[in-house]
Design an enzyme around this catalytic site. Structure first.
Site, PDB file in Angstrom:
ATOM      1  N   CYS A 116      -0.488   4.091   2.191  1.00 55.31           N
ATOM      2  CA  CYS A 116      -0.286   3.891   3.627  1.00 55.31           C
ATOM      3  C   CYS A 116       1.150   4.180   4.041  1.00 55.31           C
ATOM      4  O   CYS A 116       1.400   4.805   5.078  1.00 55.31           O
ATOM      5  CB  CYS A 116      -0.620   2.451   4.010  1.00 55.31           C
ATOM      6  SG  CYS A 116      -2.220   1.856   3.428  1.00 55.31           S
ATOM      7  N   ASP A 117       2.111   3.717   3.237  1.00 53.76           N
ATOM      8  CA  ASP A 117       3.503   3.694   3.673  1.00 53.76           C
ATOM      9  C   ASP A 117       4.445   4.616   2.905  1.00 53.76           C
ATOM     10  O   ASP A 117       5.607   4.771   3.294  1.00 53.76           O
ATOM     11  CB  ASP A 117       4.039   2.258   3.579  1.00 53.76           C
ATOM     12  CG  ASP A 117       3.261   1.298   4.464  1.00 53.76           C
ATOM     13  OD1 ASP A 117       2.764   1.743   5.516  1.00 53.76           O
ATOM     14  OD2 ASP A 117       3.139   0.118   4.101  1.00 53.76           O
TER      15      ASP A 117
ATOM     16  N   CYS B 137       0.836  -1.203   0.000  1.00 50.29           N
ATOM     17  CA  CYS B 137       0.000   0.000   0.000  1.00 50.29           C
ATOM     18  C   CYS B 137       0.869   1.249   0.000  1.00 50.29           C
ATOM     19  O   CYS B 137       1.397   1.649   1.044  1.00 50.29           O
ATOM     20  CB  CYS B 137      -0.926   0.004   1.212  1.00 50.29           C
ATOM     21  SG  CYS B 137      -1.976   1.469   1.340  1.00 50.29           S
TER      22      CYS B 137
END
Length: 266
Positions: free
Chosen positions: A97-98, A94
């Protein structure tokens, strides 16, 4: 949808909208009509005499005469050596997300479809260089997304290549890639590896209850009805040609209508 940085092809939004923002709007909309949302993980779905029994991780069970399964799909984990050992330590599925954790580092993205190329472009916001690894000599992403990738100077595409192993002990320090044409290897000095190589349906809770294709996606007819009466499926968990937000919404509308028709007939 909520893990997608920017949604550009959903009808009614001329300007791109953040995936999580669109998800929030949909949740707000359904609450407006009185929908009760219970936040629990479904661990089992079984057919019973009166319909279905749904088990959750809270230990509770729910009985229903009809059920609509919209559990979606999750990224495939291809099992490249080092992948599972370094998951969360530089290996991710992701970018939204990261991505910020890899500011000013080099990262690699594995894949060549819409998601892979779109997220590779997104990662150029943070990373010093983004290496896109694709096993073919042309991308599968739609033309508009490809053009953005080709115009991005921080994105380097490695054609006809596959990941061979992820290098690192406590965290990712590199990625070995191999040419599918001549078998030659190259080590990329990356601090992160993002995989976008396909989807696997989230059907573990079904225990073979419903008919599925050879990849595990639920088979339905045009009314979204499954192989067991009273069960319907919608969205990415269903066997179909196109997995986009707009097609999932269409599936959902059809499944809801079909479920209502079914309930009125039993």
């Amino acid at each position: 949808m909520s893990a997608t940085e920017s949604v550009e092809n959903y009808p009614g939004f001329v300007e791109p909208i953040l995936g999580y923002e669109l998800a929030q709007k949909m949740e707000e909309h359904t609450r407006k009509f009185g929908t009760e949302i219970i936040t629990e993980d479904v661990t089992g779905l079984a057919s019973s005499g009166s319909g279905f029994t749904i088990s959750t991780d809270s230990g509770r069970t729910y009985e229903s005469k009809a059920v609509v399964i919209a559990t979606g799909a999750s990224p495939v984990k291809p099992g490249v050596p080092g992948e599972l050992d370094l998951a969360g330590k530089g290996v991710s599925y992701c970018a939204v997300c990261d991505g910020p954790f890899f500011r000013d580092l080099e990262v690699a993205v594995i894949g060549g479809g819409d998601s892979a190329v779109e997220e590779a472009v997104y990662l150029t916001r943070f990373a010093k260089t983004v290496h896109l690894i694709h096993r073919r000599d042309e991308l599968r992403a739609v033309r508009e997304i490809q053009e953005r990738a080709f115009a991005q100077p921080k994105l380097k595409i490695h054609w006809s290549s596959v990941p061979d192993r992820i290098v690192g002990d406590k965290e990712v320090t590199g990625l070995m890639i191999k040419s599918v044409k001549d078998g030659s290897e190259e080590e990329l000095p990356v601090g992160g590896v993002f995989f976008y190589v396909g989807l696997r349906p989230n059907t573990h809770m079904l225990s073979g209850l419903l008919a599925a294709d050879n990849r595990g996606f639920i088979i339905t007819d045009e009314s979204m009805a499954c192989s067991v009466p009273g069960a319907f499926a919608a969205g990415d968990v269903r066997a179909k040609a196109l997995r986009q937000i707009s097609t999932a919404v269409g599936d959902g509308a059809t499944a809801a209508y079909s479920a209502q028709q079914y309930l009125e007939s039993v």
